[in-house]
Each structure stands twice: as C-alpha cells, then as structure tokens.
Design an enzyme around this catalytic site. Structure first.
Site, PDB file in Angstrom:
ATOM      1  N   ARG A 121      38.907  37.740  43.582  1.00  0.00           N
ATOM      2  CA  ARG A 121      38.613  38.460  44.834  1.00  0.00           C
ATOM      3  C   ARG A 121      37.948  39.803  44.552  1.00  0.00           C
ATOM      4  O   ARG A 121      37.001  40.180  45.220  1.00  0.00           O
ATOM      5  CB  ARG A 121      39.879  38.645  45.663  1.00  0.00           C
ATOM      6  CG  ARG A 121      40.407  37.339  46.240  1.00  0.00           C
ATOM      7  CD  ARG A 121      41.670  37.544  47.049  1.00  0.00           C
ATOM      8  NE  ARG A 121      42.693  38.184  46.232  1.00  0.00           N
ATOM      9  CZ  ARG A 121      43.621  39.013  46.681  1.00  0.00           C
ATOM     10  NH1 ARG A 121      43.689  39.316  47.949  1.00  0.00           N
ATOM     11  NH2 ARG A 121      44.506  39.532  45.864  1.00  0.00           N
ATOM     12  N   ASN A 145      42.902  34.846  49.330  1.00  0.00           N
ATOM     13  CA  ASN A 145      43.633  33.733  48.710  1.00  0.00           C
ATOM     14  C   ASN A 145      44.281  32.914  49.816  1.00  0.00           C
ATOM     15  O   ASN A 145      44.935  33.471  50.693  1.00  0.00           O
ATOM     16  CB  ASN A 145      44.730  34.242  47.780  1.00  0.00           C
ATOM     17  CG  ASN A 145      44.193  34.795  46.487  1.00  0.00           C
ATOM     18  OD1 ASN A 145      43.070  34.516  46.087  1.00  0.00           O
ATOM     19  ND2 ASN A 145      44.992  35.591  45.819  1.00  0.00           N
TER      20      ASN A 145
END
Length: 89
Positions: free
Chosen positions: A18, A36
């Site tokens: 990320r 996520n």
C-alpha cells in the site's frame, strides 16, 4: 478522467504494498485509494490515460520489493470527480 478498480492477489499484505502504491500514485498524479481487503489489495485509481496505464503496470509488476503479485483483476470505473488525493486506507 479514466478510472480503474484493481484487485491484486498474492503476497501483497504486510510487505509495504500500500505504501509503495501510494508513492507510485504520487509519481503519476493518480487520485483514489488503496486498501487491504481479506486476502487481496483493492485499488481505485483515476488519472490521465497514459499516467493511469503506467500506474497500473507498476502495480501489476509488484511495486513493493517484497511483494509478489500472483493474479489481478482490472475493471473500468468512474470515480467521484471530487476526489483530489490518493488515500491509503
């Protein structure tokens, strides 16, 4: 602007995926988000066509050094025009 909804599967959680996705978004002036979700990472991205293609290619190749992308899905979407930043959720 064009938009993409990208689901990325593999070793993409707990490896900085990320963070590196957000850095790539900044590089290509992409707005949207990365998050996520269960066993995959979900990305919503919007930007100019060439920038979006480069951003998407970077994600598919695995932007984080420790990541390994095993599979992915990409859909065309229209994101909210008021989205001005890229968020890590």
């Amino acid at each position: 602007m064009n938009g993409k909804h990208i689901k990325v599967y593999g070793r993409v959680q707990g490896v900085g995926f990320r963070f590196f996705t957000a850095q790539l978004a900044k590089k290509y002036n992409i707005v949207g988000s990365v998050e996520n979700v269960n066993d995959y990472v979900e990305v919503y991205a919007s930007g100019k066509t060439d920038d979006l293609e480069s951003f998407t290619k970077g994600i598919i190749e695995g932007v984080a050094p420790a990541s390994q992308v095993d599979d992915y899905n990409i859909e065309d979407v229209t994101l909210d025009e008021n989205t001005k930043h890229f968020k890590t959720l």
